[in-house]
Each structure stands twice: as structure tokens, then as C-alpha cells.
Scaffold this active site. Structure first.
Site, PDB file in Angstrom:
ATOM      1  N   ASP A 124       1.316  -1.415   0.225  1.00 45.83           N
ATOM      2  CA  ASP A 124      -0.077  -0.027   0.030  1.00 45.83           C
ATOM      3  C   ASP A 124       0.603   1.393   0.040  1.00 45.83           C
ATOM      4  OD1 ASP A 124       1.185  -0.193   2.788  1.00 45.83           O
ATOM      5  OD2 ASP A 124      -1.267  -0.139   3.218  1.00 45.83           O
ATOM      6  N   GLU A 125       1.813   1.410   0.281  1.00 47.95           N
ATOM      7  CA  GLU A 125       3.011   2.231   0.792  1.00 47.95           C
ATOM      8  C   GLU A 125       3.546   2.799  -1.038  1.00 47.95           C
ATOM      9  OE1 GLU A 125       6.090   2.186   3.422  1.00 47.95           O
ATOM     10  OE2 GLU A 125       5.394   0.746   4.431  1.00 47.95           O
ATOM     11  N   TYR A 148      12.378   3.153   0.181  1.00 45.85           N
ATOM     12  CA  TYR A 148      11.363   1.602  -0.419  1.00 45.85           C
ATOM     13  C   TYR A 148      10.673   2.016  -1.042  1.00 45.85           C
ATOM     14  CZ  TYR A 148       8.323  -1.753   1.359  1.00 45.85           C
ATOM     15  OH  TYR A 148       7.168  -2.692   0.890  1.00 45.85           O
TER      16      TYR A 148
HETATM   17  P1  NAD Z   1      11.420  -9.604   4.952  1.00 43.12           P
HETATM   18  O1  NAD Z   1      12.038  -8.550   4.989  1.00 43.12           O
HETATM   19  O2  NAD Z   1      10.566 -10.240   6.299  1.00 43.12           O
HETATM   20  O3  NAD Z   1      12.342 -10.581   3.697  1.00 43.12           O
HETATM   21  C1  NAD Z   1      12.829 -10.276   2.825  1.00 43.12           C
HETATM   22  C2  NAD Z   1      13.507 -11.600   2.021  1.00 43.12           C
HETATM   23  O4  NAD Z   1      13.467 -11.464   0.884  1.00 43.12           O
HETATM   24  C3  NAD Z   1      14.098 -11.803   3.203  1.00 43.12           C
HETATM   25  O5  NAD Z   1      13.958 -13.260   3.361  1.00 43.12           O
HETATM   26  C4  NAD Z   1      15.351 -11.552   2.511  1.00 43.12           C
HETATM   27  O6  NAD Z   1      16.188 -13.240   2.986  1.00 43.12           O
HETATM   28  C5  NAD Z   1      14.999 -11.877   1.720  1.00 43.12           C
HETATM   29  N1  NAD Z   1      16.125 -11.219  -0.001  1.00 43.12           N
HETATM   30  C6  NAD Z   1      16.200  -9.678   0.009  1.00 43.12           C
HETATM   31  N2  NAD Z   1      17.035  -9.357  -0.634  1.00 43.12           N
HETATM   32  C7  NAD Z   1      17.245 -11.264  -1.726  1.00 43.12           C
HETATM   33  C8  NAD Z   1      17.375 -10.574  -2.728  1.00 43.12           C
HETATM   34  N3  NAD Z   1      18.621  -9.744  -3.799  1.00 43.12           N
HETATM   35  N4  NAD Z   1      17.501 -11.812  -2.925  1.00 43.12           N
HETATM   36  C9  NAD Z   1      16.816 -12.710  -3.053  1.00 43.12           C
HETATM   37  N5  NAD Z   1      16.104 -12.714  -1.475  1.00 43.12           N
HETATM   38  C10 NAD Z   1      16.241 -10.969  -0.963  1.00 43.12           C
HETATM   39  O7  NAD Z   1       9.516  -9.068   4.187  1.00 43.12           O
HETATM   40  P2  NAD Z   1       8.406  -9.005   4.368  1.00 43.12           P
HETATM   41  O8  NAD Z   1       8.245  -8.228   5.315  1.00 43.12           O
HETATM   42  O9  NAD Z   1       8.470 -10.607   4.426  1.00 43.12           O
HETATM   43  O10 NAD Z   1       7.979  -8.557   3.157  1.00 43.12           O
HETATM   44  C11 NAD Z   1       8.251  -9.196   2.121  1.00 43.12           C
HETATM   45  C12 NAD Z   1       7.381  -8.832   0.408  1.00 43.12           C
HETATM   46  O11 NAD Z   1       5.926  -8.487   1.148  1.00 43.12           O
HETATM   47  C13 NAD Z   1       8.157  -7.472   0.098  1.00 43.12           C
HETATM   48  O12 NAD Z   1       7.826  -7.714  -1.218  1.00 43.12           O
HETATM   49  C14 NAD Z   1       7.057  -6.034   0.457  1.00 43.12           C
HETATM   50  O13 NAD Z   1       7.623  -5.015  -0.284  1.00 43.12           O
HETATM   51  C15 NAD Z   1       6.156  -6.981   0.625  1.00 43.12           C
HETATM   52  N6  NAD Z   1       4.927  -6.089   1.733  1.00 43.12           N
HETATM   53  C16 NAD Z   1       5.395  -6.452   3.260  1.00 43.12           C
HETATM   54  C17 NAD Z   1       4.402  -5.307   3.652  1.00 43.12           C
HETATM   55  C18 NAD Z   1       5.000  -5.679   5.516  1.00 43.12           C
HETATM   56  O14 NAD Z   1       3.788  -5.337   6.368  1.00 43.12           O
HETATM   57  N7  NAD Z   1       5.919  -6.402   5.488  1.00 43.12           N
HETATM   58  C19 NAD Z   1       3.516  -4.889   3.857  1.00 43.12           C
HETATM   59  C20 NAD Z   1       2.744  -4.935   2.336  1.00 43.12           C
HETATM   60  C21 NAD Z   1       4.141  -6.225   1.202  1.00 43.12           C
HETATM   61  P1  TYD Z   2       7.404  -0.256  10.046  1.00 47.65           P
HETATM   62  O1  TYD Z   2       6.637  -0.805  10.762  1.00 47.65           O
HETATM   63  O2  TYD Z   2       8.350   0.261   9.888  1.00 47.65           O
HETATM   64  O3  TYD Z   2       6.284   0.322   8.903  1.00 47.65           O
HETATM   65  P2  TYD Z   2       5.685   1.126   7.770  1.00 47.65           P
HETATM   66  O4  TYD Z   2       6.487   2.625   7.300  1.00 47.65           O
HETATM   67  O5  TYD Z   2       6.369   0.826   5.755  1.00 47.65           O
HETATM   68  O6  TYD Z   2       4.894   1.468   7.815  1.00 47.65           O
HETATM   69  O7  TYD Z   2       6.410   1.525  11.258  1.00 47.65           O
HETATM   70  C1  TYD Z   2       4.562   1.278  11.637  1.00 47.65           C
HETATM   71  C2  TYD Z   2       4.693   2.742  11.300  1.00 47.65           C
HETATM   72  O8  TYD Z   2       5.317   2.767  12.892  1.00 47.65           O
HETATM   73  C3  TYD Z   2       5.713   3.441  11.101  1.00 47.65           C
HETATM   74  O9  TYD Z   2       4.241   4.925  11.353  1.00 47.65           O
HETATM   75  C4  TYD Z   2       6.526   4.065  11.616  1.00 47.65           C
HETATM   76  C5  TYD Z   2       6.191   4.050  12.882  1.00 47.65           C
HETATM   77  N1  TYD Z   2       7.001   3.216  13.675  1.00 47.65           N
HETATM   78  C6  TYD Z   2       7.265   3.966  15.569  1.00 47.65           C
HETATM   79  O10 TYD Z   2       7.248   4.247  15.863  1.00 47.65           O
HETATM   80  N2  TYD Z   2       8.748   3.476  16.303  1.00 47.65           N
HETATM   81  C7  TYD Z   2       9.432   2.338  15.285  1.00 47.65           C
HETATM   82  O11 TYD Z   2      10.722   1.798  16.095  1.00 47.65           O
HETATM   83  C8  TYD Z   2       9.813   1.852  13.940  1.00 47.65           C
HETATM   84  C9  TYD Z   2       9.872   0.799  13.594  1.00 47.65           C
HETATM   85  C10 TYD Z   2       8.390   1.846  13.317  1.00 47.65           C
END
Ligand code: NAD
Ligand code: TYD
Length: 349
Positions: A124-125, A148
Site C-alpha cells: 500500500d505504500e 523503499y
Molecule cells: P522480509 O524483510 O521479512 O523478507 C524479505 C526476504 O527477502 C528475506 O528472506 C531476504 O533474505 C530476502 N531477500 C532480500 N533481498 C534478496 C535478494 N536480493 N535476493 C533474494 N532474496 C532476497 O520482508 P516481508 O515483510 O516478508 O515482505 C515480503 C514482501 O512483501 C516484500 O516484497 C514487501 O515489500 C512486501 N510487503 C510487506 C509488507 C509488510 O508489512 N511486511 C506489507 C506489504 C507488502
Molecule cells: P514500520 O513497521 O516500519 O512499517 P511502515 O513504515 O512500512 O508502515 O512502521 C509502522 C509505523 O510505526 C510507522 O508509522 C512508523 C512507526 N514506527 C515507530 O513509531 N517506531 C519504530 O521504532 C518503528 C520501527 C516504526
């Protein structure tokens, strides 16, 4: 069906692999992951011996290696990314390399090999922040704020260009902030839970008034499987969460659940360019694929807190080594401001 999952050792990828292998359907998975600081094979210990699961260590930017791993796979689910906004602020280059160049390598290889379906996991970002009462639909403009989110938007545009130019069979998903088991404790919720469990201060950026739209990772994985199986090629699907909450309210909620005092809350220097509010519309996927998130934030928080309490060893392992130096760099001297850190390191690798 043999599926190449990139980034399967991370938070959402590992939940997705366990989810898909538990369906009992005829899926086998190749987990292709570089094992950066965020990748952890212990997340997949429960499926490590499953004959339908194979791990291949590799970088998505390495075209030759990607091609070898992708051979015989009929679908790709692409999670691999540098996924943390704060890290992207001081290391934008590695974020762009993985998120944009890595996606390009995967697209090109999948096109060459004639892969039947490519699910690109986005966020969503990419829509940037929403004014109060506004929700992003799939057609909303992309207005990313951080390195990002700009890199994720760049990757989304490449995927769409491949669909249009080459008739490439891709689908894009954009989800809200995920939370749940196995999330690396740099992200808000696991960071706050792990700090509170240790009776340490909870670093809230600014006044904590920013709002995030929360989605439990199990709901997300269920939706992703539907998109993999039935999503329309060329379409974008928003997977919006259940609750939109201010950060400070979420921090208070989890302190209440844990029975810890609110005095643990510590307001620290804000994140530069901090997005104020995320809010996704999800009516398209509800209507087309019948998906809705089922786990309200309150229930999901209880479950997630219990998981971190029950998995203290996992938590303590991931908080060793690199994590320590990261935490000290970011939060140890927060008065010097993240902005100064970002300015003093304009182009690190
Ligand atoms: P994460 O950081 O936990 O995991 C990322 C994984 O990608 C890791 O296992 C890392 O080793 C691997 N990786 C990184 N660079 C790499 C490379 N060059 N080649 C191969 N592997 C590589 O991330 P996540 O939170 O599980 O997010 C997964 C996906 O979902 C991402 O694309 C992220 O943008 C998207 N996403 C995450 C969220 C969230 O809230 N976490 C929300 C929306 C979308
Ligand atoms: P984050 O988990 O980094 O996700 P994103 O910024 O990608 O949405 O952060 C979620 C929210 O929490 C964001 O508004 C930033 C805030 N935040 C803090 O207030 N303190 C922290 O230490 C971190 C990591 C995030």
C-alpha cells in the site's frame, strides 16, 4: 504445480510457504532467498523435510542463478525485497538494486522461460499517504514517499510494462501493513512487543499520530493463494487490512494486553518523510475473488503476543549479531536524529 517463491525465508514468504504446503493441493515450492539479515531458515523448520519443499540460496539480481532455479517452475510468487523503510533511508542503493533490478531480472527470466503466472507482491505504500477518510483504490496514483516505497512503485511499473509490452502473465498485489508470527523485530509491532517483554522503552516516532492499516499475515497468505489460483492476468488487487489505528493507540493496546505500564512509551525523533496514514480499499478482491480479512487487530495482537512469548528462543537468536548494531545505530543516539544519519550517508552500498 511447481512454484518459485522468492524471499521465502522472510516474514510473509515463510508464512506463505507453510500456508501453501498445508493446503494438501499438488503444490511444490522452490524457496529462492539470499538470506540477508531478514531471511531466516528457522522460520521454515516445520517444512524443511517436506519432499515438496526445496531451499536454494541465491540473489534475485543474479540472472544466471535465477534462471537455473526457475527452470521447470510454472509460477513465481515474488516476495524478495529490502522491506524496511528506515533502512532504505540510509541505504537506498541496495534497496533499489534488490527491489527494482532484482524484479527486472525475475521478469526477464520468467519471460524467457515462458512461466505461466507471476504474482508480484507489492505494498500500500506505493500510493503514499492518504488524507483522513480517503482510501487508495487500485487506480489511485502512485505517490511513494520513501526510497523503499519508490523502489516498490518502480517494480510495480516494470511489471505493468511487461504485461502491456510483452503480454507477460503477471498479477500485482498491494497489501496493508502485515503483522503476525515470524516478523523480524525491526518492524513496529514485533519491535514494540519484544521491547515491552523486556520492560524496555518503546520508541514511538514523533507523537505516534500516524495511522497504519493492519492485516494479519494469515489473512494475507490466504488472499495471495486466491490471487495465485484465480487472479486475472494484468490486474492489481489491494489486500486491505481490518483496522486503521494510530501507532500510539496500538502501542497502548499491546501494553494493556501484556499488563505493562504506559510509562514504557518513549517518544523519539520522527522518521524523515513519515507517511501519515495508510488506508486501502479492498472491494475489488472481495467482489472478484471473495477474499476478506477475518482476524481483527485485537484478536491478532493477542495471538501475535502469545507467539512471541512462546518463541523467546527464536526472538533472542534474531536479535543477536547484526540486529544489535542496527538497533544501536538507529535508536542508541536518536537525539542526533535519523535525518542527520540519512544526510551523512547519502549513497552507501
Ligand atoms: P522480509 O524483510 O521479512 O523478507 C524479505 C526476504 O527477502 C528475506 O528472506 C531476504 O533474505 C530476502 N531477500 C532480500 N533481498 C534478496 C535478494 N536480493 N535476493 C533474494 N532474496 C532476497 O520482508 P516481508 O515483510 O516478508 O515482505 C515480503 C514482501 O512483501 C516484500 O516484497 C514487501 O515489500 C512486501 N510487503 C510487506 C509488507 C509488510 O508489512 N511486511 C506489507 C506489504 C507488502
Ligand atoms: P514500520 O513497521 O516500519 O512499517 P511502515 O513504515 O512500512 O508502515 O512502521 C509502522 C509505523 O510505526 C510507522 O508509522 C512508523 C512507526 N514506527 C515507530 O513509531 N517506531 C519504530 O521504532 C518503528 C520501527 C516504526
Amino acid at each position: 504445480m511447481k512454484i518459485l517463491v522468492t524471499g521465502g525465508a522472510g516474514f510473509i514468504g515463510s508464512n506463505f510457504i507453510r500456508h501453501i504446503l498445508a493446503t494438501g493441493k499438488d503444490y511444490s515450492v522452490v524457496n529462492y532467498d539470499k538470506l540477508t539479515y531478514a531471511g531466516n531458515l528457522e522460520n521454515l523448520a516445520s517444512v524443511a523435510d517436506n519432499p515438496a519443499y526445496l531451499f536454494v540460496k541465491g540473489d534475485i539480481c543474479d540472472a544466471g542463478h535465477v534462471e537455473a532455479a526457475m527452470r521447470d517452475c510454472s509460477a513465481i510468487v515474488h516476495f524478495a525485497a529490502e522491506s524496511h523503510v528506515d533502512r532504505s533511508i540510509y541505504a537506498p542503493r541496495s534497496c533499489v538494486e534488490t527491489n527494482v533490478t532484482g524484479t527486472l531480472v525475475l521478469l526477464e527470466t520468467a519471460r524467457k522461460l515462458g512461466v505461466a503466472r507471476f504474482v508480484h507482491i507489492s505494498s500500500d505504500e506505493v500510493y503514499g499517504d492518504m488524507f483522513p477518510e480517503m482510501f487508495a483504490g487500485e487506480d489511485s496514483p502512485l505517490r511513494p514517499s520513501s526510497p523503499y516505497s519508490a523502489s516498490k512503485a518502480g517494480a510495480d511499473l516494470l511489471v505493468q510494462a511487461y504485461v502491456r509490452t510483452y503480454g507477460f502473465p503477471a498479477v500485482i498485489t498491494r497489501s496493508s501493513n502485515n503483522y503476525g508470527p515470524f516478523q523480524f523485530p525491526e518492524k513496529f509491532l514485533p519491535l514494540m512487543i519484544s521491547r515491552a517483554l523486556d520492560d524496555k522503552p518503546l520508541p514511538i516516532y514523533g507523537a505516534g499520530e500516524e495511522q497504519r492499516h493492519w492485516l494479519h499475515v494469515e489473512d494475507h497468505c490466504r488472499g495471495l493463494l486466491l490471487v495465485l489460483e484465480r487472479g486475472q492476468i494484468g490486474e492489481v488487487y489491494n489486500l486491505g487490512g481490518t483496522d486503521i489505528e494510530r501507532n500510539i493507540a496500538v502501542a497502548r493496546k499491546l501494553l494493556r494486553i501484556l499488563g505493562k505500564p504506559e510509562s514504557l512509551i518513549s517518544f523519539v525523533q520522527d522518521r524523515p518523510g513519515h507517511d501519515r496514514r495508510y488506508a486501502l480499499r479492498r472491494d475489488k478482491i472481495e467482489k472478484d475473488l471473495g477474499w476478506k480479512p477475518r482476524i481483527p487487530l485485537e484478536d491478532g495482537l493477542w495471538q501475535t503476543i502469545n507467539w512471541y512469548q512462546d518463541n523467546a528462543e527464536w526472538l533472542s537468536k534474531v536479535r543477536g549479531g547484526e540486529y544489535q548494531s542496527y538497533y544501536e545505530r538507529y535508536y542508541g543516539n536518536r537525539d542526533s536524529s535519523l535525518l542527520e544519519i540519512a544526510r551523512s550517508k547519502p549513497q552507501p552500498s
